[in-house]
Design a protein around this motif. Sequence first.
Motif, PDB file in Angstrom:
ATOM      1  N   ARG B 229      16.967 -44.647 -56.324  1.00  0.00           N
ATOM      2  CA  ARG B 229      15.953 -43.618 -56.065  1.00  0.00           C
ATOM      3  C   ARG B 229      15.408 -43.890 -54.670  1.00  0.00           C
ATOM      4  NH1 ARG B 229      12.879 -41.982 -60.545  1.00  0.00           N
ATOM      5  NH2 ARG B 229      11.481 -40.979 -59.070  1.00  0.00           N
ATOM      6  N   ARG B 230      15.730 -42.976 -53.752  1.00  0.00           N
ATOM      7  CA  ARG B 230      15.290 -43.165 -52.365  1.00  0.00           C
ATOM      8  C   ARG B 230      14.078 -42.289 -52.102  1.00  0.00           C
ATOM      9  NH1 ARG B 230      20.391 -42.527 -53.162  1.00  0.00           N
ATOM     10  NH2 ARG B 230      21.914 -44.124 -52.611  1.00  0.00           N
ATOM     11  N   CYS B 231      13.254 -42.719 -51.179  1.00  0.00           N
ATOM     12  CA  CYS B 231      12.016 -41.993 -50.919  1.00  0.00           C
ATOM     13  C   CYS B 231      12.325 -40.564 -50.462  1.00  0.00           C
ATOM     14  CB  CYS B 231      11.193 -42.706 -49.860  1.00  0.00           C
ATOM     15  SG  CYS B 231       9.591 -41.904 -49.630  1.00  0.00           S
ATOM     16  N   PRO B 232      11.869 -39.548 -51.205  1.00  0.00           N
ATOM     17  CA  PRO B 232      12.158 -38.169 -50.804  1.00  0.00           C
ATOM     18  C   PRO B 232      11.320 -37.716 -49.617  1.00  0.00           C
ATOM     19  CG  PRO B 232      10.805 -38.181 -52.787  1.00  0.00           C
ATOM     20  CD  PRO B 232      11.113 -39.622 -52.461  1.00  0.00           C
ATOM     21  N   HIS B 233      10.216 -38.418 -49.342  1.00  0.00           N
ATOM     22  CA  HIS B 233       9.382 -38.072 -48.186  1.00  0.00           C
ATOM     23  C   HIS B 233      10.031 -38.660 -46.939  1.00  0.00           C
ATOM     24  CE1 HIS B 233       5.927 -37.019 -50.819  1.00  0.00           C
ATOM     25  NE2 HIS B 233       6.466 -37.942 -51.598  1.00  0.00           N
ATOM     26  N   LEU B 234      10.226 -37.837 -45.917  1.00  0.00           N
ATOM     27  CA  LEU B 234      10.784 -38.334 -44.664  1.00  0.00           C
ATOM     28  C   LEU B 234       9.957 -39.527 -44.182  1.00  0.00           C
ATOM     29  CD1 LEU B 234      11.142 -34.858 -42.943  1.00  0.00           C
ATOM     30  CD2 LEU B 234      13.062 -36.279 -43.698  1.00  0.00           C
ATOM     31  N   ASN B 235      10.645 -40.630 -43.969  1.00  0.00           N
ATOM     32  CA  ASN B 235      10.000 -41.845 -43.451  1.00  0.00           C
ATOM     33  C   ASN B 235       8.867 -42.371 -44.337  1.00  0.00           C
ATOM     34  OD1 ASN B 235      11.614 -42.332 -41.278  1.00  0.00           O
ATOM     35  ND2 ASN B 235      10.421 -41.055 -39.871  1.00  0.00           N
ATOM     36  N   LYS B 302       3.655 -35.523 -43.646  1.00  0.00           N
ATOM     37  CA  LYS B 302       3.076 -34.399 -44.407  1.00  0.00           C
ATOM     38  C   LYS B 302       3.052 -33.088 -43.615  1.00  0.00           C
ATOM     39  CE  LYS B 302      -1.870 -35.408 -43.601  1.00  0.00           C
ATOM     40  NZ  LYS B 302      -1.636 -35.876 -42.232  1.00  0.00           N
ATOM     41  N   ASP B 303       3.145 -33.161 -42.291  1.00  0.00           N
ATOM     42  CA  ASP B 303       3.153 -31.935 -41.483  1.00  0.00           C
ATOM     43  C   ASP B 303       4.569 -31.418 -41.196  1.00  0.00           C
ATOM     44  OD1 ASP B 303       0.418 -31.982 -41.363  1.00  0.00           O
ATOM     45  OD2 ASP B 303       0.376 -33.127 -39.473  1.00  0.00           O
ATOM     46  N   ASP B 304       5.560 -32.140 -41.701  1.00  0.00           N
ATOM     47  CA  ASP B 304       6.938 -31.728 -41.407  1.00  0.00           C
ATOM     48  C   ASP B 304       7.420 -30.695 -42.417  1.00  0.00           C
ATOM     49  OD1 ASP B 304       7.090 -33.313 -39.186  1.00  0.00           O
ATOM     50  OD2 ASP B 304       7.991 -35.015 -40.228  1.00  0.00           O
ATOM     51  N   SER B 305       7.015 -29.462 -42.186  1.00  0.00           N
ATOM     52  CA  SER B 305       7.509 -28.338 -42.988  1.00  0.00           C
ATOM     53  C   SER B 305       8.331 -27.444 -42.074  1.00  0.00           C
ATOM     54  CB  SER B 305       6.340 -27.534 -43.566  1.00  0.00           C
ATOM     55  OG  SER B 305       5.609 -28.336 -44.467  1.00  0.00           O
ATOM     56  N   GLY B 494      18.655 -23.399 -16.939  1.00  0.00           N
ATOM     57  CA  GLY B 494      18.655 -23.891 -18.317  1.00  0.00           C
ATOM     58  C   GLY B 494      17.547 -24.911 -18.481  1.00  0.00           C
ATOM     59  N   GLU B 495      16.698 -24.721 -19.495  1.00  0.00           N
ATOM     60  CA  GLU B 495      15.545 -25.601 -19.678  1.00  0.00           C
ATOM     61  C   GLU B 495      15.441 -26.014 -21.138  1.00  0.00           C
ATOM     62  OE1 GLU B 495      12.009 -24.339 -17.009  1.00  0.00           O
ATOM     63  OE2 GLU B 495      12.784 -22.497 -17.902  1.00  0.00           O
ATOM     64  N   VAL B 496      14.976 -27.237 -21.368  1.00  0.00           N
ATOM     65  CA  VAL B 496      14.872 -27.728 -22.743  1.00  0.00           C
ATOM     66  C   VAL B 496      13.509 -28.362 -22.990  1.00  0.00           C
ATOM     67  CG1 VAL B 496      17.358 -28.161 -22.913  1.00  0.00           C
ATOM     68  CG2 VAL B 496      15.842 -30.017 -22.213  1.00  0.00           C
ATOM     69  N   ALA B 497      13.074 -28.261 -24.254  1.00  0.00           N
ATOM     70  CA  ALA B 497      11.884 -28.966 -24.717  1.00  0.00           C
ATOM     71  C   ALA B 497      12.140 -29.383 -26.154  1.00  0.00           C
ATOM     72  CB  ALA B 497      10.655 -28.070 -24.628  1.00  0.00           C
ATOM     73  N   ARG B 498      11.372 -30.335 -26.622  1.00  0.00           N
ATOM     74  CA  ARG B 498      11.649 -30.899 -27.940  1.00  0.00           C
ATOM     75  C   ARG B 498      10.391 -30.920 -28.783  1.00  0.00           C
ATOM     76  NH1 ARG B 498      13.978 -36.914 -29.480  1.00  0.00           N
ATOM     77  NH2 ARG B 498      14.257 -36.409 -31.681  1.00  0.00           N
ATOM     78  N   VAL B 499      10.555 -30.569 -30.055  1.00  0.00           N
ATOM     79  CA  VAL B 499       9.466 -30.695 -31.032  1.00  0.00           C
ATOM     80  C   VAL B 499       9.812 -31.862 -31.942  1.00  0.00           C
ATOM     81  CG1 VAL B 499       8.308 -29.600 -32.994  1.00  0.00           C
ATOM     82  CG2 VAL B 499       8.903 -28.244 -30.979  1.00  0.00           C
ATOM     83  N   PRO B 500       9.137 -32.992 -31.758  1.00  0.00           N
ATOM     84  CA  PRO B 500       9.496 -34.171 -32.558  1.00  0.00           C
ATOM     85  C   PRO B 500       9.024 -34.028 -34.011  1.00  0.00           C
ATOM     86  CG  PRO B 500       7.669 -34.673 -31.088  1.00  0.00           C
ATOM     87  CD  PRO B 500       8.067 -33.264 -30.809  1.00  0.00           C
ATOM     88  N   LEU B 653      18.032 -25.727 -45.157  1.00  0.00           N
ATOM     89  CA  LEU B 653      17.497 -26.949 -45.762  1.00  0.00           C
ATOM     90  C   LEU B 653      15.990 -26.916 -45.529  1.00  0.00           C
ATOM     91  CD1 LEU B 653      17.658 -29.708 -47.078  1.00  0.00           C
ATOM     92  CD2 LEU B 653      18.335 -30.676 -44.876  1.00  0.00           C
ATOM     93  N   VAL B 654      15.256 -26.588 -46.574  1.00  0.00           N
ATOM     94  CA  VAL B 654      13.822 -26.357 -46.428  1.00  0.00           C
ATOM     95  C   VAL B 654      13.045 -27.663 -46.605  1.00  0.00           C
ATOM     96  CG1 VAL B 654      11.815 -25.138 -47.354  1.00  0.00           C
ATOM     97  CG2 VAL B 654      14.059 -24.002 -47.291  1.00  0.00           C
ATOM     98  N   PHE B 655      12.244 -27.974 -45.591  1.00  0.00           N
ATOM     99  CA  PHE B 655      11.319 -29.112 -45.697  1.00  0.00           C
ATOM    100  C   PHE B 655       9.932 -28.576 -46.010  1.00  0.00           C
ATOM    101  CE2 PHE B 655      14.750 -30.473 -42.966  1.00  0.00           C
ATOM    102  CZ  PHE B 655      15.014 -31.757 -43.403  1.00  0.00           C
ATOM    103  N   GLU B 656       9.301 -29.165 -46.997  1.00  0.00           N
ATOM    104  CA  GLU B 656       7.911 -28.819 -47.317  1.00  0.00           C
ATOM    105  C   GLU B 656       7.102 -30.096 -47.320  1.00  0.00           C
ATOM    106  OE1 GLU B 656       8.655 -24.889 -50.128  1.00  0.00           O
ATOM    107  OE2 GLU B 656       7.559 -26.595 -50.955  1.00  0.00           O
ATOM    108  N   ASN B 657       6.190 -30.202 -46.411  1.00  0.00           N
ATOM    109  CA  ASN B 657       5.335 -31.395 -46.293  1.00  0.00           C
ATOM    110  C   ASN B 657       6.157 -32.677 -46.302  1.00  0.00           C
ATOM    111  OD1 ASN B 657       3.541 -29.369 -48.395  1.00  0.00           O
ATOM    112  ND2 ASN B 657       2.757 -29.872 -46.351  1.00  0.00           N
TER     113      ASN B 657
END
Lengths: 153, 728
Positions: B229-235, B302-305, B494-500, B653-657
């Motif tokens: 059973r692995r932690c379902p919450h990212l990190n 918790k904000d990773d939705s 061409g320009e890039v930005a990242r949302v971590p 692949l839906v992430f909720e919290n």
Amino acid sequence: MINLTINGIQRSFEGDEEMPLLWHLREDAGLKGTKFGCGIGQCGACTVHVDGEATRSCSVPMASLNGTAITTIEGLADGDNLHPVQEAWLEEDVPQCGYCQAGQITATAAFLKNTPNPTDDDINEGITNICRCGTYFRIRKAIKRAAENMQNA
Amino acid sequence: MTALSRRNFLKSGTAFAGLTVLVSNSPALLATDSELHHGIGPCLRFSSEGLPILCVPTPDMGQGMMTTAAQIIAEELDLELSAVSVEFLPFVGVIDENGVAQDGDLIQGAGGSHSTMTLWPALRKTSAYVRALFIEAAAQQWAVSSNSLFTDDGYVINRKTGAQLSFGELDDAVQTVSLDKQTIELKPIKDFKVVGKDATNVAARDIVTGEPVFASDIEVPGMLHAAIRRCPHLNGKIVSFNKGTIEQLLGVVAVEKIDRYPEEREEFRVLSDGVAVIAKTYWQARKAADALEIEWDGDISKDDSTDLILEKCNALLKNGEFKQVQKRGDVDAAFERADKTIDVTYTHPSWAHTCIEPHNCIADVKTDTAEIWVGHQTMSRPANIAKKFAGIDAAKVTGHFYRMGTGFGRKYVEDFVAEAVILSKRVRAPVKVTWSREDEIEQDYPNHMGAYRVRAAIDDKGDLSGWHIKTALDTGRDWVARDFPANTMDNTLGEVARVPNNISRGAWRGPSHNTGAWVVQSALNEAAYAAGRDPLEFLVALYKQTGTVRAPNWPNMDIDFRRHAAMLEKVASESGYGKKMPSGWGHGIAVHHTFVGTCAHVIELEMVGDNDYRVHKVTSAIDCGLAVNPLGVRAQVESGIMDGLCAAKYGNLVFENGVPVTNNFDSYRKMRIDEAPAVVDVHIMDFGDTDPKGTGEISLPPLIPALTNAIFAASRKRVRTLPISENL
């Protein structure tokens, strides 16, 4: 105690009757051709015949199987003579990775018994197994070829 | 081992012990590089019955390398493919000075659609050398010049006398022969009998009869089973779990905590925090693991939705800071001069791999040695994982490799092997780790998500005159902002930005290209309509004038874009592109180069109501260089088509919290046969190449824009947000 036959061989089972048939086949009977894919009866990689009906063995507990006859992919051929569905799968070169194909073939074998001359719509309704390689184009051709070969046999 | 026809190969019936000089019988790694395993004949051995067995160095996950490599070996050895068996070669690389397993000449990994291309010279050379040794051995035995001898179907034949010796009969003699490898000549293409011809999957008979050819089918004596059973919450982290209760359950041998690796949670996740239940059978382990009561701490993510991450990406596009990764000419001036412009934004969520065979691995770690049974996209890495997680010298690791129930880039990584190694070391027994489907999706390294803004300028002649692309993704990947047409035409930016976020992303079939091609080919389609031109004619003109340009991204090939134009014209003519069709029907066209190959598609579809469609036909052209196995190439194109149709329509692949919630096939939808096009018409282009390029990933990226362009042609609805099923 659960008594059943698997590919014509009488077996009895005295373990945890909640265990799905899939794990009895793979772990107790040593029949590895039936695959685990999702555990909720969605993908069909675990399809076997229970009294001739295509059944997703990951979702059937041993408790429900007393007196049944199971056929797995290993029991489909008649010795060295492959089942016409297996032959059609080779002729159309269907398998890529191959993991789901035992389930696809067992599902098709049962389907063609009830629908020997299927239309495309019949196939769309009757075959619902997931193939992650996307071999559906060749599966459709192989189903039709198998149907033809079985009618001409 | 995969047996083909059991035709008796040795007409003489001579039994022989095996070409011990040439053959790797030991699956263990070698501590040093050696002549024995380096570029000389490891690809042929004989069974105890004297049947030839071709040994394929590269993993097969459905991409057909087992068949393709066998064809190359059989060709240079002058063997008929139908007369041999085929198996995987054990790892034959080397251990470097740091104790790390590395590939030798024969690259034993599959990724980037590179396997055929990289193996081609090495397999030909090694097989041609072995064939030359057989000829030389026969020449010595008959005391004739080797020039008077030739080989055919496993025999050395004297051209003048007709005398013949089978390769097997030359077993003893060949062991004392050596030749200068530099003098070995490869077979000319015009003499090919196996390469370039359709070959069916060499493993097909085993597959359709249910033979145990996958790692998940393997059992070893004394093996225990682990369900984790692995932690379902990212990190996330484990706070507590009911170890004592679970240890008492039937069949349970041990309950072991596995720690997040590496410990620093900002680092790419190899292992999640988890609890492993080790039991005598899989079902006992699974049932006990399901009974675990675990308190998780998922606060970090918790904000990773999905919704929130995509909102941030879109907000960034409007007023964020970007890094320039491509700049040519004066893009502002081009837009000032423009006759027409478009300014469009595309958005897509993450996709999971959903490998049909859930990850699994058996490890047996002893004091100084280890054995591993696995299907993995690299054959060097499992040894290195045993070194990293159990301290076993990589040279003391024995690997047993099996075909994979798909890989798609996911089986290139460490986690499932590391878990088996860690647990086997702890319980001092062979341990098989089997993932559930929920594990496979929740612990995935998914495809990136994000938003893209494209501005295109069109001059008064109706030609593309400026290109400004900004990407705001949850990954650092910058391919789409750097590559075509940003690197090939004047006046581009061409320009890039990242949302971590806390997602550890990975390689998903055609990384970056898989969605980047959708953005570029959709925007070019929109630009064509804005210019009042047909998309086909617009694209053909654009590619014809582009010529040959070196790709700015890995593997930096020179790309002749005139081939793109030829492929567009090919799929257009084969599909009847532009023909009159009923209302609600449409054709969509797109082309794209992915890593080492190019593919073009025309999709013909019919709208079903306002919000759905049915794809009737896909017409495709692929440039994969020399097609070693045309039947296999077509299979890969068909596969990429289905994968693309499915990902575009349903992939989400839906992430909720911080929790991936679409974690099985009831919520993460995969296409079934009812949505597969009835007609797929694949054309393999012959541009005169004499070497193969790649195939496995190539057809997917251009498929998605061909689809959404077809939807536009049929309905005038432009899909700018994926998945289509939720946005049409």
